[in-house]
Design a protein around this motif. Sequence first.
Motif, PDB file in Angstrom:
ATOM      1  N   UNK A   1       0.829  -1.209   0.000  1.00 40.90           N
ATOM      2  CA  UNK A   1       0.000   0.000   0.000  1.00 40.90           C
ATOM      3  C   UNK A   1       0.866   1.262   0.000  1.00 40.90           C
ATOM      4  N   UNK A   2       1.964   1.237   0.751  1.00 38.64           N
ATOM      5  CA  UNK A   2       2.852   2.400   0.775  1.00 38.64           C
ATOM      6  C   UNK A   2       3.508   2.600  -0.589  1.00 38.64           C
ATOM      7  N   UNK A   3       3.907   1.496  -1.220  1.00 43.09           N
ATOM      8  CA  UNK A   3       4.583   1.591  -2.508  1.00 43.09           C
ATOM      9  C   UNK A   3       3.643   2.041  -3.623  1.00 43.09           C
ATOM     10  N   UNK A   4       2.422   1.553  -3.621  1.00 47.08           N
ATOM     11  CA  UNK A   4       1.471   1.860  -4.698  1.00 47.08           C
ATOM     12  C   UNK A   4       0.573   3.055  -4.370  1.00 47.08           C
ATOM     13  N   UNK A   5       0.711   3.618  -3.162  1.00 46.34           N
ATOM     14  CA  UNK A   5      -0.126   4.746  -2.722  1.00 46.34           C
ATOM     15  C   UNK A   5      -1.613   4.388  -2.799  1.00 46.34           C
ATOM     16  N   UNK A   6      -1.908   3.151  -2.478  1.00 51.13           N
ATOM     17  CA  UNK A   6      -3.295   2.686  -2.469  1.00 51.13           C
ATOM     18  C   UNK A   6      -3.572   1.995  -1.146  1.00 51.13           C
ATOM     19  N   UNK A   7      -4.675   2.354  -0.516  1.00 47.76           N
ATOM     20  CA  UNK A   7      -5.023   1.777   0.780  1.00 47.76           C
ATOM     21  C   UNK A   7      -6.295   0.948   0.711  1.00 47.76           C
ATOM     22  N   UNK A   8      -6.704   0.603  -0.481  1.00 45.52           N
ATOM     23  CA  UNK A   8      -7.955  -0.123  -0.664  1.00 45.52           C
ATOM     24  C   UNK A   8      -7.739  -1.604  -0.393  1.00 45.52           C
ATOM     25  N   UNK A   9      -8.674  -2.200   0.317  1.00 47.64           N
ATOM     26  CA  UNK A   9      -8.701  -3.644   0.513  1.00 47.64           C
ATOM     27  C   UNK A   9     -10.133  -4.110   0.279  1.00 47.64           C
TER      28      UNK A   9
END
Length: 330
Positions: free
Chosen positions: A105-113
Amino acid sequence: MWQFFLYYEFPPFFFNRCPSYTEPQNLTSVSEFLLMGVSDDLELQPLLFGLFLFMYLVTMLGNLLIILAVSCDSHLHTPMYFFLSNLSLADIGFTTTTIPKMILDIQTHSRVISYVGCLTQMSFFTIFGCLDSLLLTVMAYDRFVAMCEPLHYSHTMNPCLCGLLVLVSLFISFLVSQMHNLFVLQLTYFKNVEISNFFSDPSQLLNLACSDTSTNNAVMYFIGAISGFLPISGILFSYYKIISSILRVPSSGGKYKAFSTCGSHLSIVCLFYGTGLGVYFSSAVSLSPRKDVIASVVYTVVTPMLNPFMYSLRNRDIKRAMRRLLSQTI
C-alpha cells in the motif's frame, strides 16, 4: 431497472452510509474498505517503506534460522525447541498476514482492501495471533514441568502430548477466528469504510457498522477475554510454581541459571500480551486511534522480530546450532 443501473454505475463508496427505510438493501453493500495505515504524512512514506521492509525481512530471516537450527540439530529435538519452532512458524504467518499488504500500500499509494480480502486477512490474523498466545502458554507449561517435576519431564512431555498440544492450539485458534468472521458476516451496512489501522481489525469493523452491534461487541469481547484470560492465567500459575521452585534452590548459580532459562520467554509474554490486550480492549473505550496503531505495530511487527533474538542470544544451544548451520552452509 433504474436501481440496477444506479448500483453498478457508481462505486461502492457512494453507498457506504447507513440505510433508511426507503433505501433498497443492495444499494448499501460495501465491497471495499480503506486502511488508513500508520501515517498520512507523504514525506514519511519512503521512510516507513524502508523501515517496515527491513523489519519484515529481519523477522523472516530470524524465525527461519530458528526453524532450520532446530530441525537440523538433533540435540535440539526436545519439547522446548519443538514448541519454539512452532512459535517461529506462527510468528512468520502472523507478520506475513499484515506487513506485506502495508508495504504494498505504501509503494502503490493505495489503501484499498476488498471486502473478501478484509475478511481473509482478519481470519488469518486471528488464527496466528491466537496461536501465538496458546503456544506461549504451552511453552510456560513445558517450563513448569521441567522446573517443578524434572524426574517426570521426559515421561510427561512425550512426543504424542507435544504434538497434541500444538494441534489443539491450532484448532482453538481456527475456532476463534471463525467466530469472529461469523459476527462480521452478519453486518450489512457500514457508516464508514475507513479502518484506522494498517490491517483489518475485527473490533473496528464492528464499530463501523450502522446496525446495533452491542450484542456482537459484548460476545466478541467476551471471546477475547476468555481466549486471553485463560492463557494468561495458565502462564501466571506456571510461573508462580516455577518461581516457588527456584527460590528453594540453595545455590545462587542455580537460581541464576533457572531464571535466565525462563527470562526470555517471560519477556516475550509481557510484550505480546501487554500490547495485544491493550489494543484489543482499547477499542471498547474509544481511545486515540493513533495510539492503537502504535501498539499494533509493537505486537504485530516488533514482537515477532524480537522473538528470535530473545531466544537465541540468551540460549547457548541455539547459538551453537546456528553457528553449526551457518558453517555447513558456507
